[in-house]
Design an enzyme around this catalytic site. Structure first.
Site, short mmCIF file in Angstrom:
data_model
loop_
_atom_site.label_atom_id
_atom_site.label_comp_id
_atom_site.label_asym_id
_atom_site.label_seq_id
_atom_site.Cartn_x
_atom_site.Cartn_y
_atom_site.Cartn_z
N CYS A 1 0.77 -1.47 -0.08
CA CYS A 1 -0.07 0.16 -0.04
C CYS A 1 1.09 1.16 -0.25
O CYS A 1 0.82 2.34 -0.95
CB CYS A 1 -0.83 -0.45 1.37
N ASP B 1 -2.51 -3.57 7.97
CA ASP B 1 -2.89 -4.45 8.37
C ASP B 1 -3.28 -6.41 8.11
O ASP B 1 -3.60 -7.49 8.11
CB ASP B 1 -4.89 -3.96 8.34
N CYS C 1 -1.84 2.89 3.04
CA CYS C 1 -2.88 2.22 3.85
C CYS C 1 -4.17 2.36 4.83
O CYS C 1 -4.15 3.55 5.31
CB CYS C 1 -1.56 1.39 4.58
N ASP C 2 -4.76 1.82 5.37
CA ASP C 2 -6.36 1.80 5.82
C ASP C 2 -5.76 3.01 6.83
O ASP C 2 -6.34 3.84 6.93
CB ASP C 2 -6.30 0.07 7.08
N LYS C 3 -4.82 2.89 8.30
CA LYS C 3 -4.86 4.00 9.06
C LYS C 3 -4.15 4.91 8.76
O LYS C 3 -4.41 5.83 9.66
CB LYS C 3 -4.48 3.09 10.61
N CYS D 1 -5.69 -2.27 -1.19
CA CYS D 1 -5.98 -3.64 -1.13
C CYS D 1 -7.50 -3.71 -2.46
O CYS D 1 -8.04 -2.17 -2.63
CB CYS D 1 -6.79 -3.96 -0.35
N GLU E 1 -8.81 -6.26 13.79
CA GLU E 1 -9.86 -7.00 12.85
C GLU E 1 -10.03 -8.27 13.07
O GLU E 1 -9.11 -8.88 13.24
CB GLU E 1 -9.39 -6.24 11.53
N SER F 1 -12.20 -6.35 9.17
CA SER F 1 -11.82 -5.66 8.10
C SER F 1 -12.99 -5.49 7.02
O SER F 1 -13.54 -5.82 7.02
CB SER F 1 -10.68 -7.24 7.25
#
Length: 561
Positions: A56, A88, A129-131, A201, A451, A477
């Site tokens: 990511c 993650d 990435c996610d966070k 993702c 998650e 997730s």
């Protein structure tokens, strides 16, 4: 750009560049090659979240370089700096996943500290990435200096036996493997093919959910949410972002001018219309907190009631973000909602134009089946609902996007950790009709609110996705689908009723009536609490222990201040 009164473009950096007493600061800056001209320009921080711990973020360095080009071309002086990320997808199913949500706070805090300490006039964040994304946006809202967010872009799908696959398929293949449905060689081939290169993702999981949210919020450039990481247009966009932040400085447009209550409603509406990740709830509450916007869990049901689910995106649907980009990106969703009167078209964006003005030139693509008509939605209401009941007095979150069962009553199977639940799944101890309860995984109890994709993916892979429900005070997730309730609040460690549910109790999960209840009387619940003590802290030293002492309820975004 909207015309505004004159704004001092060096409103912060003058503190360290002007006057004889600042000669030491200027001397340090000159050591990095800055001349009188560079010192006289606005200073723009470029937060580069690039790292080699996840695909990511692997490529973000070259994107940050293009942002700096844009800043320089618009007569600003850029300063690149870094902060952390936690993958993650790599840490999922391990104790390492506890660090993921904590990293959101560290990212926000570190960007704030560098930006304040170095007196930047403007800010561009480049994240993947996610966070990363909510962390960046929390800092942007907190600092309230002219800023633009840039998303590193989505990964392209992989291919296996003629079908597109992504990381979701790998997690579900683990469950299929444990059941014996696929062999070692097949699992290895799926593993090798699912992630073909850099980018976040592929489906509408948390990263693409948050990129969607931020674009709809007005804090990134139109198109930012869906451009694939490897598309040359991503680099072009980054250079433009550097130029745009300089224009925001000239006009004096600050993040809180954009991040209004109505803008948050727009962003929630667009993401619900696309069936985004349950993490949307947690992160948008945290971002609103930093922006000073009053947002509560009840707002999500109110907005969901009026917003149809119209985008057929994975994990519940068929398509990934690169597919959506091919037909025009989230503008295809936003314009449909705007035409139907479901968006606030007058909200300001980083372009200096309103949402309606940005969408004026968008042509709706009709010859496609990714984004449906508002009049013919996949579901009448949005892709997330908030449930409450005697198991979740403050609330819990269910994703209802996709073809899944929405109601279930069954006996509870209770686990005090994700690890214990995963072992039970791998041993095939979970049966059709069960309601799996995973507790002490909340923000404070985990700590870090892990998650549960390893568990939920394995259940789906075993063929139990339509016959088992799951609830947790932890998180899911964005790749999770099925009747899964996350963020159950109050969490077990805080004395929520989830702490005293017992294996065998009948539990009802109902996304239609938006209830989450156990068939236990209020008096029995009170009696169970008489002998209850929370589990001792799992972390007593270091960052996780500090976080556990500060973090609040998931119902308020799990913020630490």
């Amino acid at each position: 750009m909207t015309t505004r009164q004159s704004f001092d473009t060096k409103h912060k950096s003058r503190t360290i560049t002007q006057g004889p007493e600042r000669a030491p600061a200027r001397a340090m800056l000159r050591a990095m090659g800055l001349d009188d001209d560079a010192l006289g320009r606005p200073f723009v921080g470029v937060a580069n979240l690039g790292s080699e711990v996840t695909p990511c973020n692997f490529h973000l360095g070259r994107l940050a370089a293009r942002v700096k080009e844009g800043v320089r071309s618009a007569r600003g002086t850029p300063f690149e700096f870094g902060t952390i990320t936690v993958s993650d997808g790599i840490s999922m199913g391990t104790d390492g996943m506890k660090t993921s949500l904590v990293s959101r706070e560290v990212i926000a805090d570190s960007i704030e500290l560098v930006t304040r300490g170095e007196w930047f006039d403007g800010l561009v964040t480049v994240a993947g990435c996610d966070k990363n994304m909510p962390g960046c946006m929390m800092a942007i809202a907190r600092l309230n200096i002219p800023a633009v967010f840039v998303y590193g872009g989505t990964i392209l799908p992989g291919s296996y036996r003629g079908k597109d696959i992504n990381i979701q398929d790998v997690f579900e293949a683990v469950g299929a493997h444990s059941r014996g449905s696929i062999n070692d060689a097949e699992l290895l081939e799926i593993e090798r093919r699912a992630c073909p290169g850099e980018g976040s993702c592929a489906g509408l999981f948390t990263a693409n959910t948050m990129s969607t949210f931020i674009e709809a919020l007005g804090m990134s450039l139109p198109g930012d949410a869906s451009i694939p990481a490897v598309d040359p247009r991503k680099a072009e966009e980054c250079k433009k972002a550097g130029q745009v932040v300089m224009e925001l400085l000239k006009q004096g447009i600050r993040p809180r001018d954009i991040m209004t209550r109505e803008a948050f409603e727009n962003a929630i509406a667009v993401t619900l219309a696309m069936g985004g990740s349950t993490n949307l709830v947690l992160h948008s509450l945290a971002m609103a907190h930093e922006a000073g916007v009053d947002l509560t869990l009840d707002d999500f049901n109110r907005i969901s009631d009026r917003i149809p689910y119209i985008a057929d995106m994975r994990p519940g649907g068929k398509y990934v973000m690169a597919d959506l980009h091919r037909i025009g990106g989230i503008a295809q969703v936003m314009k449909r909602l705007l035409i139907s009167g479901l968006l606030h078209g007058d909200c300001l964006t980083v372009t200096g134009k309103t949402v309606a003005e940005n969408l004026r030139g968008v042509t709706l693509q009709e010859d496609q089946d990714i984004v449906h008509l508002v009049s013919r939605p996949l579901l009448r209401t949005g892709g997330l609902v908030i449930v409450k009941g005697n198991l979740a007095p403050e609330g819990g979150v269910i994703k209802v996007a996709g073809n899944q069962h929405l109601q279930q009553t069954g006996p509870a199977k209770v686990f005090d950790s994700e690890a214990d639940a995963f072992v039970a799944v791998q041993r095939q101890e979970i049966k059709a009709g069960d309601v799996v309860v995973i507790r002490y995984e909340g923000p404070r109890g985990g700590p870090g609110m892990r998650e549960m994709l390893a568990v939920t993916g394995a259940l789906v892979g075993q063929g139990l996705g339509e016959s088992v429900a799951l609830l947790t005070d932890g998180r899911f997730s964005g790749a999770t689908h099925g009747l899964m309730v996350g963020h159950v609040a109050p969490a077990a460690t805080l004395g929520g009723p989830i702490a005293v549910v017992r294996t065998g109790d009948m539990v009802t999960v109902d996304a239609v009536t938006r209830r989450l209840d156990m068939a236990v009387s209020d008096e029995e619940i009170r009696q169970r609490f008489l002998g209850w003590q929370p589990l001792p802290p799992r972390e007593t030293r270091g960052a996780l222990a500090k976080y556990a002492k500060l973090v609040g309820s998931a119902a308020q975004g799990a913020v630490t201040g």
